[in-house]
Scaffold this active site. Structure first.
Site, short mmCIF file in Angstrom:
data_model
loop_
_atom_site.label_atom_id
_atom_site.label_comp_id
_atom_site.label_asym_id
_atom_site.label_seq_id
_atom_site.Cartn_x
_atom_site.Cartn_y
_atom_site.Cartn_z
N CYS A 31 0.61 11.28 -58.67
CA CYS A 31 1.57 12.20 -59.20
C CYS A 31 1.50 12.86 -58.12
O CYS A 31 0.47 13.44 -57.67
CB CYS A 31 0.96 12.44 -60.96
SG CYS A 31 -1.00 12.09 -60.88
N TYR A 170 3.02 -1.43 -62.48
CA TYR A 170 2.04 -0.74 -62.68
C TYR A 170 1.42 -0.90 -64.36
O TYR A 170 1.73 -0.91 -64.87
CB TYR A 170 2.44 0.86 -62.76
CG TYR A 170 1.68 1.84 -62.64
CD1 TYR A 170 0.17 2.24 -63.00
CD2 TYR A 170 1.94 2.59 -63.61
CE1 TYR A 170 -0.84 2.98 -62.21
CE2 TYR A 170 0.65 4.25 -63.91
CZ TYR A 170 0.03 3.99 -63.01
OH TYR A 170 -1.05 5.32 -64.17
N HIS A 173 -4.12 2.71 -65.06
CA HIS A 173 -5.12 3.99 -65.47
C HIS A 173 -4.68 3.67 -67.36
O HIS A 173 -4.52 5.33 -67.81
CB HIS A 173 -3.63 4.90 -65.23
CG HIS A 173 -4.67 5.07 -63.61
ND1 HIS A 173 -4.12 5.86 -62.89
CD2 HIS A 173 -5.54 5.25 -62.99
CE1 HIS A 173 -4.79 5.73 -61.54
NE2 HIS A 173 -5.19 5.53 -61.54
N ASP A 266 -10.88 6.54 -62.18
CA ASP A 266 -10.03 6.05 -60.04
C ASP A 266 -10.26 7.76 -59.32
O ASP A 266 -11.08 7.25 -58.50
CB ASP A 266 -8.20 5.94 -60.48
CG ASP A 266 -8.03 5.34 -59.60
OD1 ASP A 266 -8.47 4.55 -58.83
OD2 ASP A 266 -6.64 5.08 -58.98
#
Ligand code: ADP
Ligand code: SF4
Length: 697
Positions: A31, A170, A173, A266
């Site tokens: 991001c 994806y 997370h 992460d």
């Protein structure tokens, strides 16, 4: 210079299904805080990575449907064709430099509250939304599953239309419906999409097939998978279902991008982990698939990169943060300029941008986020056409960056530091537990300055106003830093606390200079943290490790609450608990007796005592502006002395983050001869009206 042959392996091309990456440097999805609201900024950020040599450059997560609405976060969006121009701008800028463009498709499932779209979030089973919003996600029925498959397919078709070469699914997370279906924690369905491992994998398989069919044989299909959630048996583990998923789907995608979940696992900071910290969890992946594998771990050392490739752990060196701190990292290795690499310090100021919904910033790279709106390039600055010499006072991050960037512009620059070492606050802070990498802020700048013949550097040179007027150097920058207050003033106490006498006080600056020895070893220590970021906790940690009995008092409800933005809060609190630091929340300072402090509850005012022989108040800082004030008082003498401008930089102007000090120094170097028009917005703004067709031309 040419590249060292031992790094050749990093420049081998690697096939990803139907496309080929020109080397092994891979900017994984991250991001940026720019996303759909700042499309030009986003496109230029990604284009810069391609220019810097990253063979694959990815977007951040791209929401595929309004039931996946992360507002106010500012990610990529693919809700309909209206989102295509912004994303086409991204692929164009990536392709212009010969790199592959990747997009990470996501439906966020129960992770979102859909604050903007007001649609009901979707999840495998009924569940409370991940945020604190009073919102629940609805269990998906078969019609919803059909819809979900179509939305992924439509998004993949649009991604292809926007020019992406790699389309990601994806499942990481804990932010994606695909991961939610896989997870026993989130999925308690009793139909063919729940229960057994194969059933929980079903939707993933179906969507993989759907997307593969949609993108055809010119685009690659990638999966980003969390192989371990660091939750033990209640989550996915790399020995358990993390491995089972890749074993089951092994050859279906063209690339596996593997990492830890959630985001705080992460993107661990240097305070809590070393380079390569994900290796123990991801090293199995290549044993269960023949497809190329990318992983991350804050790799900044080319030797470590070579090692992970040679050891067969990874095919691609994945990077988010190292590519933010130095977008030109691959080029520098390729050109044999290893010393020029601006290494990430692992501080996560970058993640704070996304977490506060603004374009990201970086401690090491002041140009990040400014590529478009200010036209800043991380590697080049226009040489000054008529350079005039500059004197910089103070060798902290602001002064060092100002001097470095001015020298790069061809300006004769003199840097004077009063103390005996370079780095100012980073020299002191990097000696605190876990913050050693922060010294890279100093080291890189000193390294760069040492190659410049037009930069003169002087230690042990405390300058006075008289010295500066006598030198008569036309441009003077004062970067003399700031000091911690000892009067209690901060967010909670806006007026000085007169009961804080010298007797029990030890300032954070004393500990930063002298270490734990600044605090007497007998008697309990209270760290009062009203600053709310890292300093209070790291001083408490230092003192506890040196055997002091420490009570950590905060007016907030958690230790270091702002560090949620750097993904560290839970780790910090856990560490202090582990060190037996007593944590007292929601308390302010109210008074003191001989051996005790009186605390008062910030809600009720009810008071309680706490034993205290030494108080370390971490509240706020004051600029060290004596020099500035002396010079200002003699402003009438400037012109006769040959001085055109005197400017304050960094903490001396207003105490803030190290990132802000570096930025301030950089900004100065780019503009030092310009007249500032304070009535003008100092950067370009996105023309939203034009972007959405409300205005042409
Ligand atoms: P910043 O974060 O803004 O760069 P720092 O506190 O890290 O600020 O650094 C300021 C530096 O300025 C310190 O190393 C300090 O020793 C130095 N300094 C302060 N006053 C003077 C002075 N009068 N002459 C030279 N150096 C000074
Ligand atoms: Fe690295 Fe810190 Fe920059 Fe993030 S902000 S890229 S962690 S140096």
């Amino acid at each position: 210079m040419s590249r060292d042959s031992r790094f050749d392996i990093l420049f081998e091309p690697v096939k990803i299904g139907p496309v080929t990456a020109r080397n092994r440097f891979y900017q994984v999805p991250h991001c940026s805080g720019m996303g759909y609201r700042y499309p030009n900024a986003e496109a230029h950020l990604r284009g810069m990575k391609a220019e810097g040599g990253w063979a694959v450059v990815s977007t951040q997560e791209a929401e595929i449907h309004p039931t996946s609405d992360l507002t106010p976060a500012n990610e990529a969006r693919l809700w309909d064709d209206g989102d295509l121009p912004a994303l086409s701008a991204v692929t164009e800028r990536i392709h212009a430099h010969g790199s592959l463009a990747a997009i990470q498709l996501v439906h966020n499932g129960l992770h979102v509250a859909n604050r903007f779209s007001r649609m009901i979030p979707l999840a495998p089973s009924h569940a409370v939304s991940d945020s604190l919003d009073p919102v629940q996600a609805r269990a998906m029925d078969k019609a919803d599953i059909t819809d979900m498959r179509r939305w992924y397919r439509n998004a993949a078709l649009r991604a292809k239309k926007a020019g992406f070469d790699v389309v990601y699914l994806y499942a990481g997370h804990d932010m994606s419906v695909l991961q939610h279906f896989l997870s026993r924690r989130h999925n308690d369905r009793s139909d063919e999409y729940g229960g057994s491992f194969e059933n929980r994998l079903r939707l993933f398989r179906e969507i993989l097939d759907d997307v593969r069919e949609a993108i055809g044989d010119t685009c690659a299909l990638a999966v980003r998978l969390a192989v371990d959630e660091l939750m033990g048996p209640s989550g996915i583990t790399c020995e358990g279902e993390g491995k089972d998923i890749i074993s089951a789907l092994g050859e279906l995608p063209d690339l596996w991008d593997v990492n830890l979940s959630d985001w705080s696992n992460d993107s661990q900071t240097a305070r809590f982990s070393e380079e390569g910290y994900q290796e123990p969890y991801i090293r199995f992946v290549k044993s269960v698939t023949t497809k190329p594998v990318v992983g991350v771990g804050r790799y900044t050392s080319p030797d470590s990169m070579v090692r992970v490739v040679k050891q067969g752990i990874l095919d691609f060196i994945g990077a988010a943060r190292p590519s933010i701190a130095d977008p030109f990292l691959p080029k520098k290795i390729e050109e044999g300029r290893i010393d020029d690499i601006r290494e990430c310090i692992g501080c996560n100021i970058c993640t704070s941008g996304d977490n506060t919904n603004v374009p990201m910033r970086c401690t090491q790279n002041p140009t990040v986020g400014e590529e478009w709106r200010k036209g800043w390039h991380p590697e080049t600055i226009a040489r000054s056409e008529a350079p005039e010499p500059a004197l910089i006072i103070g060798g902290g991050p602001a002064g060092l960056e100002a001097a470095r960037a001015l020298a790069q512009r061809g300006v004769d620059v003199m840097l004077a530091e009063g103390g005996g070492e370079w780095g100012g606050r980073v020299a002191r802070e990097c000696r605190l537990p876990g913050l050693a990498t922060w010294g890279r802020v100093r080291d890189w700048r000193i390294g760069q300055l040492s190659t410049r013949v037009n930069a003169e550097l002087y230690l042990h040179s405390p300058l006075s106003a008289a010295d500066i007027l006598q030198y008569g150097i036309p441009h003077v920058a004062i970067a003399t830093g700031a000091s911690w207050r000892t009067d209690g003033v901060g967010r909670t106490h806006r007026m000085a606390l007169d009961f804080l006498s010298e007797g029990i006080l030890v300032s954070p600056d004393a500990i930063l200079s002298e270490g734990a020895e600044a605090v007497p070893s007998d008697g309990p220590v209270v760290v009062f943290d009203d600053d709310c970021f890292y300093m209070g906790s790291v001083l408490a940690e230092l003192l506890a490790r040196r055997g002091r009995t420490v009570t950590f008092v905060t007016p907030e409800s958690q230790v270091s609450p702002w560090s949620r933005n750097t993904l560290e809060q839970a780790r910090i609190q856990k560490r202090l608990i582990g060190l037996c630091v007593e944590i007292v929340t929601a308390m302010a300072l109210a008074g003191r007796t001989k051996d005790q402090l009186e605390l008062s509850c910030v809600y009720s005012g009810r008071s309680r005592p706490v034993d205290c022989a030494t108080l370390v108040p971490v509240t706020a800082r004051l600029p060290d502006e004596t020099l500035w004030l002396e010079l200002k008082a003699r402003e009438a003498e400037w012109a006769d002395a040959g001085i055109k401008t005197i400017t304050r930089l960094g903490d001396c102007l207003a105490p803030g983050l190290i990132a802000a000090a570096v930025y301030s120094g950089h900004q100065y170097a780019r503009t030092y001869q310009e007249q500032v028009d304070k009535d003008r917005v100092p950067f370009m703004r996105e023309d939203i009206a034009r972007l959405y067709g409300l205005r042409s031309g």
